[in-house]
Design a protein around this motif. Structure first.
Motif: not given
Ligand code: SF4
Length: 432
Positions: A195, A232, A234, A258, A395-396
């Motif tokens: 991520e 991922r 963010r 995300m 988590c997401e």
């Protein structure tokens, strides 16, 4: 600005095998920059040295840095102690006056390899941050011990919120060119990071200084298109009125983005927002939250809110409290107002300290209840957990999850069903 320093710029002590260390205070941007400094210091062969990367957002952050420096000197009498970061940039003399400190360098100097390979003999080396127009050119290869890596995409800020000292520590808005962001992320994903968090000071201002003025949304869209291997992505804090249409489209369409957005809201009352010189009003935030939820019903919303801003009445504070429920905030960061010398808000009539503290406690209580409700709402649902350490990860929705029997390495992303809550974290069982 300069003053004289001891001759032996590079450390030569009994502890000369000890790797250089970085003590990081403050934000994700500081965390990213600490990795850059660690790389530079290692490459320059520094040993038995500690770099203190300070934060200036609150009086408390500065106090903690000075306390840490004094403790460091007691524990490591021979170590070279270099102080940098926003607190040092804003007031270098304050840190330069500390006998425990060997050198103070600015936020620009800290990112330059020369500051490590051929350090200046001067005790204070801090240039005018307002004159800086470029971002530092350095690709990091990793992030010590982390499954998630922060990547700087933007620096500085052109706004002047009345409570904020950051522009004086970070300088004007400047964006990292798209190609360099892509290269940085490609390197980190290849190194196993599952991520990436895009960070900066005011990331919604991304691109305003680049040819063609690409928006944050356009940059993120190109990034995801060029990096299919990126699992991922963010985003760090967003200015509520600067979120562009491209980014909103991605919120609806892009599963790798995300579903957790953190908004720089600061207050729930229009009069206070005006006195803060924010660019949004309460109605704008409510409309944005509704729009985001229409695009991605399952998203988590977080926010920064200041408690006890000068002139805030109980009724005005009540509007900040009410906003938590009204837009369904779950990840609340509460800041008791802290007067920063040199900011307009520091000259405004202040509330008594105990009132500020009490309001911050109430707002935190509200935030804790909102988070507890959000956590409960995840039970029985599926989640994809980024493993950080020993079966623990996030988590997401950026919620902590403990996975039963997970032995996967850090950086792995595992499907799980949420089974319960334990000590403020979700528990989950692996799905095959
Ligand atoms: S937008 Fe406002 S709060 Fe954020 S860094 Fe800039 S001046 Fe500070």
């Amino acid at each position: 600005m300069t003053a004289t320093a001891p001759a032996d710029a590079l450390p030569q002590t009994a502890e000369s095998t000890r790797e250089p260390e970085v003590l990081t205070f403050g934000c994700r941007l500081n965390a990213y920059e600490s990795e850059v400094m660690r790389d530079h210091a290692r490459a320059a062969g520094w040993r038995d040295a500690v770099i203190v990367n300070t934060c200036a957002v609150t009086k408390e952050a500065e106090r903690q840095a000075r306390q840490a420096i004094r403790k460091l000197r007691r524990e490591r009498p021979q170590a070279r102690i270099v102080v940098t970061g926003c607190a040092a940039q804003v007031d270098p003399r304050k840190f330069g006056a500390m006998p425990e400190v060997d050198q103070v360098i600015g936020n620009t100097e800290k990112m330059q390899a020369a500051s490590y390979h051929t350090p200046s003999p001067e005790r204070i080396v801090v240039t005018d941050i307002m004159a800086v127009r470029e971002t530092a050119e350095h690709l990091i290869a990793g992030f010590d011990g982390r499954a998630r890596a922060f990547v700087e995409i933007q620096q500085g800020c052109d706004h002047r919120c009345t409570f904020c000292i950051i522009p004086f520590g970070r300088g004007p808005n400047r964006s990292v060119p798209m190609g360099r962001v892509t290269d940085q992320i490609r390197t980190l994903v290849a190194a196993g990071f599952g991520e990436i968090v895009l960070t900066g000071v005011d990331i919604t201002a991304y691109g305003a200084d680049l040819p063609g003025r690409p928006s944050l949304g356009q940059m993120v869209r190109r990034l995801l298109a060029q990096l299919p291997e990126l699992p991922r992505l963010r985003l760090s804090s967003l200015d509520p009125v600067e979120i562009d249409d491209d980014l909103l489209r991605l919120v609806a369409e892009e599963p790798r983005l995300m579903p957790h957005f953190h908004l720089s809201i600061q207050a729930g009352c229009d009069m206070i927002l005006k006195r803060m010189k924010r660019r949004h009003l309460r109605g704008d935030v409510i409309a944005l939250a509704e729009r985001l939820r229409a695009l991605r019903p399952d998203l988590a919303l977080g926010a920064d809110i200041i408690a006890g801003f000068p002139t805030e009445t109980e009724e005005m504070f009540g509007q900040s409290l009410a906003l938590v429920d009204e837009i369904g905030l779950s990840h609340l960061h509460v800041f008791p107002f802290s007067a920063r010398p040199g900011t307009p808000a520091a000259r405004m009539p202040r509330l008594p300290g105990d009132v500020v503290k009490e309001r911050a406690a109430r707002l935190r209580g509200k935030g804790a209840a909102a988070m507890a409700a959000f956590l409960s709402g995840r039970i029985g649902r599926e989640a994809r957990v980024l493993v950080e350490k020993d079966g623990f990860g996030h988590c997401e929705h950026y919620l902590p999850v403990r996975l039963d029997g997970a032995t996967a390495p850090a950086g792995s992303i595992l499907p799980a069903r949420i089974t319960g809550i334990e000590d403020g974290s979700l528990t989950g069982s692996l799905l095959s």
